[in-house]
Motif scaffolding. Sequence first.
Motif: not given
Length: 314
Positions: A266-278
């Motif tokens: 669950p690392t809050p990295e910016w690119g991963l945040l966008i991927a989780e919200g798609r």
Amino acid sequence: MNTAVSTAIPKPLASGVASSAAPRLAPSPAPAPAPAAKSLRPALTDLQRLRRLPPTLALAWLVIATAALWALVPGWFAHQNPVVGQAGQQLLEPGLAHWLGTDALGRDLWARVVHGSVHSLSGAFLAVAVGLVAGTLIGLLAGAAGGRVDDALMRFVDVLLAVPSLLLSLTIIILLGFGTINAAIAVGVASVAGFARLVRSEVVRVRRSDYVEAAFGSGGRFAAVLWRHVLPNSLTSVVALAALQFGSAILSISTLGFLGYGAPPPTPEWGLLIAEGRNYIATAWWLTTAPGLVVVAVVLAANRIGASFARRSV
């Protein structure tokens, strides 16, 4: 007789004669200005420079400074836990309690964006450092040695330039493994070719200067002349490229995180945040919009600062 005459002279007259016979003192010099007045001049010049700063450049520095503060002291800006969610707080819209809303697990998105700046910015710095150091060494050796060494190193650089940067980064990540550090190293290796070509051209230009030839003619060693004369005078344009590359590195690391090759959940990295919200873009638009706008703002600010450095180096 002499004593009688001297006693006959009045005292005011005697003092006047003595004062006329004594030499006159030179006027005292004017007092030197206080040092505080001198110290105001550099401060005034700095204020004048700040007033002449373009508004877009000032805004860019403000954005970068804010992101840097997020990375250094995230607790000052976000008090919620970026990893642990709250029961009953899933997919809340942006409001006073949660400025950017919450995700599907009830985690505050503002806290995740602020804490995620540590991973994105540190990865970008590492990527620029890898590309800058490796590219500078290759370009410096190629431009200074010349001949077959130059041809061999530049053919290697041409091979790196022939491979798309994203494909090269993915190949390196597959070899090294997933993670923010490995993604940063992969992005840095992909940028080595650009730094090497620029440093090589600058070294060739400086190598033909008169003071460099004089240093070699006076008996200077090859490594010493490169370190003292050639390298410092070849880094002006390289610094501007490093500033431009910083924004590209943030975008590349975010892209790798979006594809799943960066930091693991669950690392809050910016690119991963966008991927989780798609997956929730139709019902919870803020999950992708908020971190996406942050990435765009930081990248544009870094490019604006890099462009200002590039104009100064010309």
